[in-house]
Design a protein around this motif. Structure first.
Motif, short mmCIF file in Angstrom:
data_model
loop_
_atom_site.label_atom_id
_atom_site.label_comp_id
_atom_site.label_asym_id
_atom_site.label_seq_id
_atom_site.Cartn_x
_atom_site.Cartn_y
_atom_site.Cartn_z
N GLN A 195 1.24 11.30 -9.83
CA GLN A 195 -0.38 12.50 -9.42
C GLN A 195 0.62 13.68 -9.93
O GLN A 195 0.90 15.24 -10.30
CB GLN A 195 -1.02 13.29 -8.96
CG GLN A 195 -1.29 13.78 -7.68
CD GLN A 195 -2.80 13.82 -9.48
OE1 GLN A 195 -3.34 12.33 -9.43
NE2 GLN A 195 -3.22 15.22 -9.86
N ARG A 196 1.95 13.42 -9.24
CA ARG A 196 2.77 14.78 -9.41
C ARG A 196 3.03 15.49 -10.40
O ARG A 196 3.55 16.16 -10.87
CB ARG A 196 4.10 14.71 -8.21
CG ARG A 196 5.07 15.83 -8.63
CD ARG A 196 6.18 15.67 -7.55
NE ARG A 196 5.98 14.57 -5.99
CZ ARG A 196 6.39 13.91 -5.47
NH1 ARG A 196 8.00 13.37 -6.54
NH2 ARG A 196 6.35 13.88 -4.31
N VAL A 197 3.56 14.35 -11.35
CA VAL A 197 4.19 14.25 -12.98
C VAL A 197 2.24 14.82 -13.75
O VAL A 197 3.23 15.75 -14.35
CB VAL A 197 4.48 12.79 -13.49
CG1 VAL A 197 4.16 12.76 -15.38
CG2 VAL A 197 5.67 12.13 -12.78
N ALA A 198 1.57 14.16 -13.12
CA ALA A 198 0.82 14.88 -14.32
C ALA A 198 0.62 16.43 -13.96
O ALA A 198 0.37 17.19 -14.16
CB ALA A 198 -0.75 14.14 -13.75
N PRO A 230 0.81 -1.68 0.03
CA PRO A 230 0.07 0.29 -0.11
C PRO A 230 1.01 1.35 -0.11
O PRO A 230 0.33 2.47 -0.86
CB PRO A 230 -0.75 -0.13 1.65
CG PRO A 230 -1.21 -1.71 1.53
CD PRO A 230 0.37 -2.33 1.26
N ARG A 231 1.93 1.63 0.67
CA ARG A 231 3.16 2.53 0.84
C ARG A 231 3.22 2.78 -0.61
O ARG A 231 3.89 3.47 -0.79
CB ARG A 231 3.80 2.02 1.61
CG ARG A 231 3.36 2.60 3.18
CD ARG A 231 4.71 2.68 4.57
NE ARG A 231 3.59 2.29 5.90
CZ ARG A 231 4.85 2.38 6.65
NH1 ARG A 231 6.30 2.01 6.29
NH2 ARG A 231 4.94 2.44 7.95
N LEU A 232 3.88 1.45 -0.80
CA LEU A 232 4.52 1.60 -2.98
C LEU A 232 3.62 2.32 -3.53
O LEU A 232 4.02 2.82 -4.52
CB LEU A 232 4.93 0.64 -3.13
CG LEU A 232 6.12 0.01 -2.44
CD1 LEU A 232 6.98 -1.33 -2.55
CD2 LEU A 232 7.84 1.25 -2.36
N GLY A 233 1.89 1.65 -3.39
CA GLY A 233 1.48 2.39 -3.95
C GLY A 233 0.83 3.10 -3.98
O GLY A 233 0.73 4.62 -4.86
N GLY A 234 0.71 3.98 -2.83
CA GLY A 234 0.27 5.03 -2.59
C GLY A 234 2.01 6.57 -2.96
O GLY A 234 1.16 6.47 -3.66
N MET A 235 3.05 6.11 -2.67
CA MET A 235 4.20 6.45 -3.47
C MET A 235 3.82 6.91 -5.12
O MET A 235 4.03 7.76 -5.86
CB MET A 235 5.45 6.11 -3.20
CG MET A 235 5.79 6.26 -1.79
SD MET A 235 7.15 5.73 -1.34
CE MET A 235 7.35 4.15 0.00
N ILE A 236 4.03 5.47 -5.51
CA ILE A 236 3.64 5.31 -7.39
C ILE A 236 2.46 6.23 -7.89
O ILE A 236 2.67 7.25 -8.32
CB ILE A 236 3.30 3.96 -7.41
CG1 ILE A 236 4.47 3.50 -7.04
CG2 ILE A 236 2.54 4.15 -8.91
CD1 ILE A 236 5.19 1.81 -7.45
#
Length: 194
Positions: free
Chosen positions: A75-78, A64-70
């Motif tokens: 989102q940051r890239v978008a 879940p943490r990795l998914g959140g980071m991804i």
């Protein structure tokens, strides 16, 4: 998910039980402890516990943490792409505004230059007219002076001609001629020359 977990946990247990029931031929007592069939059941048990702990850690914490980071990164890239698109739009608007301001400035400069040329031309025409008037006045004054000088010269020549005529008549006939006779003789001499 629980069925999947139960299936994953049951498979190694079954394999371990089968291996424990059938010891390999020619197996020696002093071999590797992992291959000792007497400890297969406990090895499989601890394998399942370790697998279960790792599975729970991965599924509940790490993934879940990795998914959140991804997702956060996505989102940051978008957001960065959106900001870049906005900056590009603003840059294009600024460039269009700059071009518009530049063309307006060129038009104003051209208009000011034309107005300045027109003003200078008007000043030159006014100065030329003023100079022409002054020159005409000076020419008229010079012509008047020439006519006056010419009239004075003609008058002086007539007077000199009178005096000369008187002196000649006096020398020839020893008599003073009258002013009317001198004037008549001069007029007839002028008429003969014309």
């Amino acid at each position: 998910m629980r069925r999947h977990l139960a299936g994953v946990l049951a498979a190694p247990l079954l394999v371990g039980t089968a291996l424990a029931a059938a010891p390999a031929e020619g197996e020696a007592e002093g071999g590797l402890p992992q291959l000792n069939t007497e400890t297969y059941a406990s090895q499989v048990f601890w394998l399942l516990i370790a697998f279960l702990v790792l599975y729970l850690l991965m599924s509940r914490i790490f993934l879940p943490r990795l998914g959140g980071m991804i997702e956060e990164r996505r989102q940051r890239v978008a957001d960065d792409f959106d900001k870049a698109a906005e900056f590009k739009r603003q840059a294009e608007e600024a460039e269009a505004e700059y071009k518009r301001a530049l063309s307006d400035a060129k038009a104003r400069a051209s208009k000011i230059a034309q107005e300045t040329r027109d003003e200078i031309d008007a000043e030159i025409r006014a100065m030329q007219a003023d100079t022409d008037q002054k020159l005409e006045a000076e020419i008229a004054a010079a012509e008047a002076r020439i006519e006056e000088t010419s009239a004075q010269a003609a008058s002086a020549v007539r007077e000199a001609a009178r005096e000369t005529t008187r002196a000649v008549v006096m020398a020839l006939i020893d008599e003073q001629p009258s002013d009317d006779a001198v004037d008549a003789a001069l007029k007839s001499a002028e008429g003969a020359r014309s």
